[in-house]
Motif scaffolding. Structure first.
Motif, PDB file in Angstrom:
ATOM      1  N   ILE A 146       0.875  -1.187   0.000  1.00 42.37           N
ATOM      2  CA  ILE A 146       0.000   0.000   0.000  1.00 42.37           C
ATOM      3  C   ILE A 146       0.899   1.220   0.000  1.00 42.37           C
ATOM      4  O   ILE A 146       1.766   1.352   0.870  1.00 42.37           O
ATOM      5  CB  ILE A 146      -0.935  -0.011   1.227  1.00 42.37           C
ATOM      6  CG1 ILE A 146      -1.785  -1.296   1.218  1.00 42.37           C
ATOM      7  CG2 ILE A 146      -1.853   1.215   1.212  1.00 42.37           C
ATOM      8  CD1 ILE A 146      -2.697  -1.452   2.420  1.00 42.37           C
ATOM      9  N   ASN A 150       3.605  10.557  -2.940  1.00 44.53           N
ATOM     10  CA  ASN A 150       4.689  11.535  -3.109  1.00 44.53           C
ATOM     11  C   ASN A 150       5.828  11.054  -4.001  1.00 44.53           C
ATOM     12  O   ASN A 150       6.561  11.875  -4.546  1.00 44.53           O
ATOM     13  CB  ASN A 150       5.206  12.020  -1.746  1.00 44.53           C
ATOM     14  CG  ASN A 150       5.733  10.913  -0.892  1.00 44.53           C
ATOM     15  OD1 ASN A 150       5.177   9.820  -0.860  1.00 44.53           O
ATOM     16  ND2 ASN A 150       6.801  11.163  -0.187  1.00 44.53           N
ATOM     17  N   PRO A 174      -2.108   1.332  -4.991  1.00 46.25           N
ATOM     18  CA  PRO A 174      -1.433   2.634  -4.979  1.00 46.25           C
ATOM     19  C   PRO A 174      -2.358   3.730  -4.481  1.00 46.25           C
ATOM     20  O   PRO A 174      -3.576   3.531  -4.370  1.00 46.25           O
ATOM     21  CB  PRO A 174      -1.080   2.854  -6.445  1.00 46.25           C
ATOM     22  CG  PRO A 174      -2.130   2.110  -7.196  1.00 46.25           C
ATOM     23  CD  PRO A 174      -2.545   0.945  -6.337  1.00 46.25           C
ATOM     24  N   ASP A 205      -9.260   3.393  -3.312  1.00 50.45           N
ATOM     25  CA  ASP A 205      -9.092   4.398  -2.268  1.00 50.45           C
ATOM     26  C   ASP A 205      -8.733   3.700  -0.955  1.00 50.45           C
ATOM     27  O   ASP A 205      -8.294   2.548  -0.957  1.00 50.45           O
ATOM     28  CB  ASP A 205     -10.389   5.211  -2.156  1.00 50.45           C
ATOM     29  CG  ASP A 205     -11.600   4.281  -2.130  1.00 50.45           C
ATOM     30  OD1 ASP A 205     -11.432   3.091  -1.752  1.00 50.45           O
ATOM     31  OD2 ASP A 205     -12.707   4.712  -2.494  1.00 50.45           O
ATOM     32  N   GLY A 206      -8.980   4.414   0.150  1.00 53.25           N
ATOM     33  CA  GLY A 206      -8.668   3.830   1.445  1.00 53.25           C
ATOM     34  C   GLY A 206      -9.414   2.533   1.711  1.00 53.25           C
ATOM     35  O   GLY A 206      -8.858   1.584   2.259  1.00 53.25           O
ATOM     36  N   GLY A 209      -7.682  -0.236   0.102  1.00 50.05           N
ATOM     37  CA  GLY A 209      -6.492  -0.602   0.869  1.00 50.05           C
ATOM     38  C   GLY A 209      -6.876  -1.487   2.051  1.00 50.05           C
ATOM     39  O   GLY A 209      -6.235  -2.507   2.318  1.00 50.05           O
ATOM     40  N   ALA A 210      -7.952  -1.094   2.738  1.00 51.18           N
ATOM     41  CA  ALA A 210      -8.405  -1.886   3.896  1.00 51.18           C
ATOM     42  C   ALA A 210      -8.828  -3.284   3.436  1.00 51.18           C
ATOM     43  O   ALA A 210      -8.566  -4.287   4.121  1.00 51.18           O
ATOM     44  CB  ALA A 210      -9.556  -1.165   4.589  1.00 51.18           C
ATOM     45  N   VAL A 213      -5.813  -5.459   3.050  1.00 53.83           N
ATOM     46  CA  VAL A 213      -5.263  -5.934   4.337  1.00 53.83           C
ATOM     47  C   VAL A 213      -6.039  -7.161   4.832  1.00 53.83           C
ATOM     48  O   VAL A 213      -5.461  -8.083   5.407  1.00 53.83           O
ATOM     49  CB  VAL A 213      -5.306  -4.810   5.394  1.00 53.83           C
ATOM     50  CG1 VAL A 213      -4.839  -5.314   6.754  1.00 53.83           C
ATOM     51  CG2 VAL A 213      -4.438  -3.625   4.954  1.00 53.83           C
ATOM     52  N   PHE A 222       3.390  -1.130   4.197  1.00 50.62           N
ATOM     53  CA  PHE A 222       2.606   0.105   4.103  1.00 50.62           C
ATOM     54  C   PHE A 222       3.500   1.321   4.186  1.00 50.62           C
ATOM     55  O   PHE A 222       4.356   1.424   5.073  1.00 50.62           O
ATOM     56  CB  PHE A 222       1.567   0.157   5.236  1.00 50.62           C
ATOM     57  CG  PHE A 222       0.816   1.457   5.275  1.00 50.62           C
ATOM     58  CD1 PHE A 222      -0.299   1.649   4.468  1.00 50.62           C
ATOM     59  CD2 PHE A 222       1.232   2.505   6.097  1.00 50.62           C
ATOM     60  CE1 PHE A 222      -0.987   2.866   4.484  1.00 50.62           C
ATOM     61  CE2 PHE A 222       0.551   3.722   6.110  1.00 50.62           C
ATOM     62  CZ  PHE A 222      -0.561   3.896   5.299  1.00 50.62           C
ATOM     63  N   THR A 223       3.292   2.251   3.294  1.00 47.20           N
ATOM     64  CA  THR A 223       3.945   3.556   3.378  1.00 47.20           C
ATOM     65  C   THR A 223       2.858   4.610   3.292  1.00 47.20           C
ATOM     66  O   THR A 223       2.067   4.608   2.339  1.00 47.20           O
ATOM     67  CB  THR A 223       4.957   3.758   2.227  1.00 47.20           C
ATOM     68  OG1 THR A 223       5.827   2.630   2.183  1.00 47.20           O
ATOM     69  CG2 THR A 223       5.784   5.013   2.443  1.00 47.20           C
ATOM     70  N   LEU A 247       6.040   5.628   8.029  1.00 44.29           N
ATOM     71  CA  LEU A 247       5.053   6.697   8.217  1.00 44.29           C
ATOM     72  C   LEU A 247       5.679   8.084   8.126  1.00 44.29           C
ATOM     73  O   LEU A 247       6.811   8.247   7.708  1.00 44.29           O
ATOM     74  CB  LEU A 247       4.341   6.474   9.552  1.00 44.29           C
ATOM     75  CG  LEU A 247       3.805   5.045   9.764  1.00 44.29           C
ATOM     76  CD1 LEU A 247       3.134   4.903  11.115  1.00 44.29           C
ATOM     77  CD2 LEU A 247       2.844   4.637   8.647  1.00 44.29           C
ATOM     78  N   GLY A 248       4.903   9.046   8.527  1.00 50.51           N
ATOM     79  CA  GLY A 248       5.314  10.439   8.366  1.00 50.51           C
ATOM     80  C   GLY A 248       6.400  10.872   9.337  1.00 50.51           C
ATOM     81  O   GLY A 248       6.816  10.125  10.224  1.00 50.51           O
ATOM     82  N   TRP A 322      -1.578  17.522  -4.100  1.00 52.92           N
ATOM     83  CA  TRP A 322      -2.972  17.189  -3.743  1.00 52.92           C
ATOM     84  C   TRP A 322      -3.581  18.379  -3.026  1.00 52.92           C
ATOM     85  O   TRP A 322      -2.944  18.958  -2.131  1.00 52.92           O
ATOM     86  CB  TRP A 322      -2.959  15.962  -2.808  1.00 52.92           C
ATOM     87  CG  TRP A 322      -4.257  15.243  -2.651  1.00 52.92           C
ATOM     88  CD1 TRP A 322      -5.390  15.437  -3.371  1.00 52.92           C
ATOM     89  CD2 TRP A 322      -4.548  14.199  -1.703  1.00 52.92           C
ATOM     90  NE1 TRP A 322      -6.366  14.575  -2.949  1.00 52.92           N
ATOM     91  CE2 TRP A 322      -5.877  13.804  -1.935  1.00 52.92           C
ATOM     92  CE3 TRP A 322      -3.825  13.571  -0.696  1.00 52.92           C
ATOM     93  CZ2 TRP A 322      -6.495  12.798  -1.190  1.00 52.92           C
ATOM     94  CZ3 TRP A 322      -4.437  12.572   0.037  1.00 52.92           C
ATOM     95  CH2 TRP A 322      -5.756  12.185  -0.206  1.00 52.92           C
TER      96      TRP A 322
END
Ligand code: NAD
Length: 510
Positions: A146, A150, A174, A205-206, A209-210, A213, A222-223, A247-248, A322
């Motif tokens: 996932i 960026n 993606p 979308d999200g 992705g879910a 999983v 996951f990124t 993650l961030g 975005w």
């Protein structure tokens, strides 16, 4: 105007229209895969993986080498696609989405056999005379990948190369912000002759992705953001499957009093504005001792003012990819201004451009009450806070919920190394913007809220494997067997006293 616009759906398929953030022109439409489609893709991947795992490293590597050939041949197509979807400058599209994937894929094609070589070793202690251990790096099966928006090709190709070389199949979801770049990567693998279904890309979308999983994958790579990472981590926990969460961050830069200020200012501007600031380990906070503050800020201001921004190819800082990210950037700058910060350069959208462009910005007079210094901004902003000295800089750098990466600037490598070891982050660079992700030998991953697990190099590729030990016993009979008696228990206790009651023997044995 939304970059990702939801359209009236068709049955259970959600539809989206995508626009270029730079030109606002429509790029295309896509449909989200349904839960059933996700499950079917995982089932196909599982079938494909069985024969893929049977291939040698050399055979798998050959596919990757061919993929590099295709990327080189079709690099213009990649660059055009990425620029259309993200609005990043041509130079960044080439360096990040063509050059970096070539480096990453080649790295694992060449080195996976070494990183994942079967290892044999004798057991230690009392077992050394009878047991031999063989360690096999076995593929996990199907990896759910996932990815964020960026760096749509690089952040797909890198985990893909590792997972495939380790013998897994990959199903990728993606970002909805960059769906066509990922489709292009898939197309390139087809052109490189990859076996059917060993790599699949599912748009969505999200929710998609879910669905991935929970579709029975054997690992999730996951990124993305911290908020989504928590959800993905929880879902993987419930399923007891391994997950890496990249993650961030809110990376700090520490400028030491002995730093080469010209170089450090260059690093601050590049580290903050590269890829429009949409870089997980981009420089989000800069701490500068008062002794060198004025000249440093002056240099940063001059360099930032010189940056070109446009929707043509001749620009240094491209679009905000975005509109949702634009909201965050604007909110953080507004909050900082309201709390007393001063904007020295930029500080707002670029009024000369139609698309989503935020001007390269320098903000000073900051403190940790401001969102700009506490939460990930992900925009082209050099945020500078004056500090007393390096110790205060370090304390402030560590005063963060995040811990991805960071950078330290000094003429003394010794001082740089000493500070680097005290920064609470997954990695640190000395005298460079945070480029750890691009150095495959350096395991990459965050601490604190910035993630779980590490990717890249030997450590990263092994994360796509189960390390499977096989213990072979050469004794003629099974020891310690039945029946248990008072004598056998007493004999065991005598053995404990004899072997471990003596420090010398204890050390020799283990
Ligand atoms: P995001 O978390 O919004 O989305 C990431 C991906 O997760 C997307 O594909 C999205 O569709 C999907 N997703 C959303 N909800 C989901 C759910 N409930 N279950 C499963 N998947 C779901 O992140 P983003 O905005 O796309 O990316 C930007 C973030 O990524 C930033 O925070 C940045 O720092 C981070 N990032 C981290 C790294 C790293 O290596 N640490 C690298 C690049 C980006």
């Amino acid at each position: 105007m939304a970059i990702v616009e939801a359209l009236p759906g068709d049955g259970d398929r959600r539809r989206y229209r995508l626009r270029s953030p730079a030109t606002l022109k429509e790029i295309g439409e896509f449909e989200a895969s349904t839960e059933a489609m996700v499950q079917a893709a995982v089932a196909r991947a599982r079938k494909a993986q069985a024969s893929w795992a049977g291939r040698s490293f050399a055979e798998r590597a050959e596919y990757l080498w061919r993929l590099v050939d295709v990327i080189v041949q079709r690099q213009d197509e990649i660059v055009e696609q990425v620029m259309r979807e993200t609005g990043k400058p041509r130079n960044e599209a080439i360096s990040m989405e063509v050059m970096a994937p070539c480096v990453q894929i080649s790295h694992y094609a060449k080195r996976a056999a070494k990183y994942l070589a079967t290892k044999r070793r004798p057991a230690s202690g009392m077992m050394r005379f009878s047991k031999k251990v063989t360690l096999f790096y076995q593929p996990l099966g199907v990896v759910g990948l996932i990815t964020p928006w960026n760096a749509p090709i690089a952040l797909s190709a890198n985990p893909l190369a590792q997972a495939l070389m380790a013998g897994n199949a990959v199903v990728q979801k993606p970002s909805e912000v960059t769906p066509f770049s990922a489709m292009l990567l898939k197309e390139l693998t087809v052109a490189a002759g990859f076996p059917d279904d060993i790599y699949q890309v599912l748009q969505g979308d999200g929710e998609t992705g879910a669905a991935l999983v929970r579709a029975g994958v054997d690992k999730v790579s996951f990124t993305g953001s911290v908020a989504t990472g928590r959800k993905v981590g929880e879902a993987c926990g419930r399923r007891l499957i391994p997950v890496t969460l990249e993650l961030g961050g809110k990376d700090a830069m520490i400028v030491c009093r002995d730093a080469d200020l010209e170089r450090a200012a260059e690093g601050a501007v590049r580290g903050s504005c590269w890829n429009t600031g949409h870089y997980c380990c981009g420089t989000e906070r800069v701490y500068v001792p008062e002794a060198v503050y004025e000249p440093f800020v002056e240099k940063v201001v001059t360099k930032t003012r010189a940056l070109k921004q446009s929707d043509s190819e001749e620009c240094d800082v491209g679009a905000v990819f975005w509109d949702r990210q634009m909201e965050t950037i604007e909110a953080h700058v507004a909050d900082a201004k309201a709390r007393g910060a001063r904007v020295l350069v930029g500080g707002a959208r670029n009024p000369a451009l139609r698309g989503y462009f935020f001007q390269p910005t320098v903000v000073v007079d900051l403190n940790h009450d401001m969102a700009l210094m506490r939460h990930e901004t992900f925009g082209p902003i050099v945020a500078i806070q004056k500090v007393r000295d390096e110790e205060e800089a370090l304390a402030l750098a560590n005063d963060s919920a995040y811990g991805l990466s960071g950078n330290i600037w000094t003429r003394s490598i010794e001082r740089g190394m000493a500070l680097a070891r005290r920064i609470e982050t997954g990695s640190v660079c000395v005298n460079d913007m945070a480029i750890t992700y691009g150095v495959a030998e350096a395991p990459f991953g965050g601490v604190k809220a910035s993630g779980v697990g590490q990717v890249n190099g030997e450590t990263g590729i092994r994360g796509y494997c189960h390390l499977h030990p096989v213990v072979v016993n050469s004794e003629k009979r099974v020891r310690g067997g039945y029946p248990y008696t008072a004598e056998s228990a007493a004999a065991l206790q005598r053995a404990v006293r004899f072997l471990f009651g003596n420090r010398f023997l204890r050390r020799f044995l283990v």
